[in-house]
Design an enzyme around this catalytic site. Structure first.
Site, PDB file in Angstrom:
ATOM      1  N   HIS A  91       0.804  -1.223   0.000  1.00 31.83           N
ATOM      2  CA  HIS A  91       0.000   0.000   0.000  1.00 31.83           C
ATOM      3  C   HIS A  91       0.835   1.269   0.000  1.00 31.83           C
ATOM      4  O   HIS A  91       0.270   2.351   0.192  1.00 31.83           O
ATOM      5  CB  HIS A  91      -0.921   0.033   1.223  1.00 31.83           C
ATOM      6  CG  HIS A  91      -2.063  -0.934   1.166  1.00 31.83           C
ATOM      7  ND1 HIS A  91      -3.245  -0.656   0.514  1.00 31.83           N
ATOM      8  CD2 HIS A  91      -2.206  -2.179   1.670  1.00 31.83           C
ATOM      9  CE1 HIS A  91      -4.071  -1.690   0.633  1.00 31.83           C
ATOM     10  NE2 HIS A  91      -3.472  -2.628   1.326  1.00 31.83           N
ATOM     11  N   LYS A 145      -9.056  13.053   4.554  1.00 22.76           N
ATOM     12  CA  LYS A 145      -8.014  12.039   4.443  1.00 22.76           C
ATOM     13  C   LYS A 145      -7.239  11.991   5.747  1.00 22.76           C
ATOM     14  O   LYS A 145      -7.314  12.919   6.552  1.00 22.76           O
ATOM     15  CB  LYS A 145      -7.009  12.402   3.337  1.00 22.76           C
ATOM     16  CG  LYS A 145      -7.575  12.405   1.941  1.00 22.76           C
ATOM     17  CD  LYS A 145      -6.515  12.773   0.934  1.00 22.76           C
ATOM     18  CE  LYS A 145      -7.075  12.642  -0.469  1.00 22.76           C
ATOM     19  NZ  LYS A 145      -7.395  11.262  -0.824  1.00 22.76           N
ATOM     20  N   ARG A 146      -6.487  10.928   5.910  1.00 23.34           N
ATOM     21  CA  ARG A 146      -5.479  10.923   6.964  1.00 23.34           C
ATOM     22  C   ARG A 146      -4.551  12.108   6.744  1.00 23.34           C
ATOM     23  O   ARG A 146      -4.154  12.411   5.625  1.00 23.34           O
ATOM     24  CB  ARG A 146      -4.712   9.602   6.905  1.00 23.34           C
ATOM     25  CG  ARG A 146      -3.594   9.455   7.896  1.00 23.34           C
ATOM     26  CD  ARG A 146      -3.092   8.012   7.900  1.00 23.34           C
ATOM     27  NE  ARG A 146      -2.732   7.542   6.584  1.00 23.34           N
ATOM     28  CZ  ARG A 146      -1.511   7.627   6.059  1.00 23.34           C
ATOM     29  NH1 ARG A 146      -0.535   8.186   6.749  1.00 23.34           N
ATOM     30  NH2 ARG A 146      -1.253   7.155   4.849  1.00 23.34           N
ATOM     31  N   LYS A 198      -0.122  14.014   1.312  1.00 23.06           N
ATOM     32  CA  LYS A 198      -1.492  14.223   0.845  1.00 23.06           C
ATOM     33  C   LYS A 198      -1.792  15.708   0.633  1.00 23.06           C
ATOM     34  O   LYS A 198      -2.812  16.074   0.079  1.00 23.06           O
ATOM     35  CB  LYS A 198      -2.484  13.591   1.823  1.00 23.06           C
ATOM     36  CG  LYS A 198      -2.353  12.068   1.882  1.00 23.06           C
ATOM     37  CD  LYS A 198      -3.312  11.455   2.880  1.00 23.06           C
ATOM     38  CE  LYS A 198      -3.112   9.956   3.019  1.00 23.06           C
ATOM     39  NZ  LYS A 198      -3.556   9.175   1.851  1.00 23.06           N
ATOM     40  N   THR A 202      -9.163   5.430  -2.071  1.00 22.80           N
ATOM     41  CA  THR A 202     -10.513   4.902  -2.294  1.00 22.80           C
ATOM     42  C   THR A 202     -11.544   6.002  -2.082  1.00 22.80           C
ATOM     43  O   THR A 202     -12.640   5.938  -2.636  1.00 22.80           O
ATOM     44  CB  THR A 202     -10.825   3.713  -1.357  1.00 22.80           C
ATOM     45  OG1 THR A 202     -10.525   4.084  -0.003  1.00 22.80           O
ATOM     46  CG2 THR A 202     -10.012   2.491  -1.730  1.00 22.80           C
ATOM     47  N   LYS A 262     -15.178   7.000  -4.127  1.00 24.11           N
ATOM     48  CA  LYS A 262     -16.473   7.267  -3.496  1.00 24.11           C
ATOM     49  C   LYS A 262     -17.031   8.614  -3.946  1.00 24.11           C
ATOM     50  O   LYS A 262     -18.219   8.737  -4.249  1.00 24.11           O
ATOM     51  CB  LYS A 262     -16.318   7.234  -1.975  1.00 24.11           C
ATOM     52  CG  LYS A 262     -15.895   5.892  -1.417  1.00 24.11           C
ATOM     53  CD  LYS A 262     -15.400   6.017   0.018  1.00 24.11           C
ATOM     54  CE  LYS A 262     -14.693   4.749   0.469  1.00 24.11           C
ATOM     55  NZ  LYS A 262     -13.989   4.904   1.746  1.00 24.11           N
TER      56      LYS A 262
END
Length: 797
Positions: free
Chosen positions: A354, A534-535, A540, A642, A646
């Protein structure tokens, strides 16, 4: 259709009433929302038992190959509404509760989120389990029953504060405790050789006790099991010490054992924290493998058959000890020869990677591994010796090197298949973190692009859009998401475009009402809802988003009468307790929100919202209401994502880089329906090698200079002007994730977003195209591919 459609409201009412009376001991006039929720949950659970048992019986009868999914996280969220949707009884439950004067919405909201995960890794595992049940793939999920999960996030003065989750402070109606399914998990001690065999004498042991949650698939045609392990002491409390008044010491063994299943990802900046994490990973892995072998041996007496009947998926490196532990159990317990044991283990094991961040591929010091798991250290060294010897591999590719055990290498060497989770990620795996191993084992890496379950993330989360879909393309798209492509044939129908826009506005009104009630902030549902959830991690790039927010605010203040597109910037996510930079970014976002939301000049033209404690249930509120999905990680760092899937299937447009599954989303929805910005992975890699890349980019961008100047002047922290000097310095002098280099491109893309949103019908058309192109991103498609290409197992439907 399934028999659940024949369930009468009267029979369901009777079942709920019986549970209220006889399980909970309450009569209707005195029953609380909690009592009703538990009674409904037990009644719904009763309906899952029959397909659950039937699936188990059929698996045994047909001797089907089972899949075992090992994961440190299963972010399952609330289960009641999800179960009602898959049982197709949501309307029936609504009818029953309406008749009792009880609000179904309040009953659903009363359920706590199961605190069993952090982010995408755990939510993916939950989607996969649901899809395996929908597809009748015989499977078990194995995880840990965390008492307190990750943590409950709150903000104090804009800062993140971590509190323990309390979801298990009340009974969990979905689980069945299995006291008979109990295994001894050993730690520490020493290993000796007796009669040519290695004998481990552990110094510590705990019990792993099973708690089973049935996971029902679409229309209840199949149900699998999520088996969670709770840690318990192998010793009763010390009665002598208790009677002497030393109550804490008397209970110490039980408390020590429970520590293993208290918290997800305990802080590991200390040696004791590292030890606890390693123990947790082994606790999960050993319990699962002992359970797998026990179940296998009830059906078969030849362990050579194990790879034909068992497929084990290691979700990231956390269960990478599965290789050494399976060898240990086969060799030390079941007396299988080493070579056969290793071959059997290799035939069963598969590994999902991942991350492309080398620091995220776990390593453990040989000192810690040897002290906590001495037998496994021996086995790892033997695996490594054979790996180096048989392949002629240089020591740089060793599992054990520089006094560290490299768990990614261990997982790779022991697995039959190693898969990435998006096309780009898999390609980059071959070129970067596993380039040399890929040359050694050229057919081992393959791709399985992630997906999400449309039952929870569309049918349940977005009933308004679901009704539009059913009215437009017909029923039964929920388990055949490729049918969303049929929506494209209706693109020219203004009524369909308007219906999609109306569904989005329904969700935005609902979110606005929630924000007013829970957060005390007034939002305009006609503004663009721009969401990044998000985390919290530097790669990110929440920092890029907040910088753009500041630049937008500054531009509006300079010219408030211009034709601005009103925006609501919504953030959500947690930072690891020890991640200082990520926590500073959270603090900055909250300080910026406080300034902007109280600015009379910008008013409703710009709002910033950051609700605390982002979780699955909050995602089910935010994602259907989003107009714009922020997928802005630096290219080449996000494995897949993911959340991006969504958002797309719920009709949000994406602003994003060519990273992870963004690449495939853009291909499927059409490049013209995706707001692209930023460097490619190759360009980002090249730019990061340039000296002074950050300073060069900042000096070329006046808007970014202005943003950094406002921050360093204390515009958002007037009582502590130096609060963000560290963040500003990091951006000027290091900027490891190229925020500055991508800033102007991001700004330009956001301007294109404003322009597109100003034409409502055009935006609705773009949303329709995104929905129509999202069918590929069903986890059903992903699981079918795993079944065919990795697990080599069959559906038993």
């Amino acid at each position: 259709m399934h028999i659940m459609n024949d369930l009468s409201a009267e029979s369901l009412r009777l079942s709920i009433t019986q549970h209220l009376t006889y399980t909970l001991g309450k009569d209707k006039p005195h029953a609380s929302t909690y009592d009703w929720r538990m009674a409904v949950s037990y009644a719904v659970r009763d309906l899952i038992i029959e397909p659950w048992f039937a699936a188990t019986r059929k698996t045994y009868a047909e001797q089907g190959k089972r899949v075992y999914y090992l994961s440190m996280e299963f972010l399952i969220g609330r289960l009641l509404a999800d179960a009602m949707v898959n049982l197709n009884i949501l309307d029936t439950v609504q009818e029953v509760l309406d008749g009792e004067g009880i609000s179904l919405a309040e009953v659903i909201e009363d359920e706590p989120d199961a605190a069993l995960g952090n982010g995408g890794l755990g939510r993916l595992a939950a989607c996969f389990l649901e899809s395996m049940s929908t597809l009748a793939c015989p499977a078990y999920g194995y995880g840990i029953r965390y008492e307190h999960g990750l943590f409950r996030q709150k903000f104090e003065g804009g800062r993140q504060v971590e509190l323990p989750e309390d979801w298990l402070n009340q009974p969990h109606p979905w689980e069945f405790e299995r006291p008979e399914a109990r295994y001894t998990i050993p730690f520490k001690g020493h290993v000796e050789t007796a009669e040519g065999a290695s004998v481990w004498h552990p110094a510590e042991t705990v019990y792993a006790r099973a708690y089973d949650i049935p996971v029902v698939g679409w229309q209840a045609k199949w149900a699998n099991t999520l088996r969670l392990w709770g840690a318990h002491s192998t010793e009763l409390f010390d009665l002598e010490r208790f009677n002497a008044g030393d109550y804490a010491a008397a209970a110490a063994p039980e408390e020590l054992a429970r520590t293993l299943s208290r918290v997800l990802y305990p802080e590991d900046t200390t040696e004791s924290g590292k030890e606890l994490r390693l123990k947790q990973e082994f606790f999960l892995t050993s319990a699962a493998l002992q359970d797998i072998l026990r179940r296998f041996l009830t059906e078969y007496d030849d362990l050579e058959l194990l790879p034909q009947k068992v497929a084990i998926q290691m979700n990231d490196t956390h269960p990478a000890l599965a290789g050494p532990e399976l060898i240990r159990l086969l060799v030390d317990v079941h007396r299988v020869e080493w070579a056969n044991a290793k071959q059997i283990a290799h035939g069963c094991l598969n590994y999902t990677n991942h991350t492309l961040l080398p620091e995220a591929l776990e390593t453990w010091s040989t000192w810690l591994m040897g002290r906590v798991l001495p037998r496994h250290m021996q086995i790892i060294e033997q695996i490594d010796h054979e790996h180096l010897k048989t392949t002629g591999t240089p020591p740089t590719l060793a599992i054990v090197k520089d006094d560290q055990v490299h768990m990614g290498t261990l997982a790779f060497v022991m697995a039959s298949h190693v898969n990435g989770v998006s096309a780009l990620h898999t390609q980059l795996m071959k070129q970067t973190v596993f380039a040399d191993l890929n040359r050694l084992y050229p057919n081992r890496i393959l791709n399985q692009t992630n997906g999400v379950t449309p039952r929870r993330w569309l049918r349940l989360s977005n009933p308004s859009l679901s009704r539009v879909l059913t009215d437009t393309i017909g029923a039964s798209w929920e388990n055949d998401l490729d049918r969303l492509a049929d929506l494209g044939a209706h693109e020219s129908d203004r009524a369909v475009r308007d219906a999609i826009g109306a569904a989005k506005r329904d969700n935005k009104v609902a979110l606005s009402n929630w924000a007013a009630d829970q957060l005390g902030i007034s939002l305009d549902p006609d503004a663009m809802f721009d969401v990044q959830v998000k985390r919290m991690h530097e790669y990110k790039r929440q920092l890029l988003n907040v910088f753009e927010t500041i630049a937008r605010w500054d531009a509006i203040r300079a010219n408030p009468n211009a034709n601005w597109t009103p925006r609501v910037k919504i953030f959500g996510g947690k930072a690891a307790p020890g991640y200082v930079v990520a926590k500073e970014i959270i603090h900055l976002i909250n300080d910026v929100a406080n300034t902007i939301n109280n600015d009379p000049v910008t008013g409703d033209l710009l709002k910033v919202v950051y609700p605390a404690n982002y979780n699955v249930s909050m995602a089910q509120r935010l994602i259907p209401a989003a107009d714009l999905s922020e997928q802005i990680s630096i290219a080449g760092k996000e494995a897949s994502g993911t959340g991006n899937m969504k958002f797309t299937m719920n009709g949000a447009l994406t602003i994003g880089t060519l990273d992870g599954a963004n690449v495939e989303i853009r291909e499927h929805v059409g490049a013209e329906n995706f707001f692209l910005f930023g460097m490619t992975a190759a360009e980002a890699q090249e730019r990061s090698q340039m000296a002074d890349h950050a300073r060069t980019a900042i000096l070329a961008s006046q808007p970014l200079q202005d943003v950094l100047q406002m921050i360093v002047e204390g515009r958002f922290s007037p009582n502590d002007t130096g609060r963000y000097n560290g963040l500003v310095d990091l951006t000027w002098n290091h900027d490891p994730f190229l925020v500055a280099s991508d800033f102007d491109s991001y700004l330009a893309s956001q301007s294109a977003v404003d322009s597109a949103y100003s034409n409502t019908d055009h935006w609705n058309t773009l949303a329709l195209r995104n929905i129509a192109g999202s069918g590929f991103f069903s986890s059903d498609r992903t699981i079918r591919s795993y079944m065919a290409e990795i697990w080599h197992t069959q559906s038993l439907a």
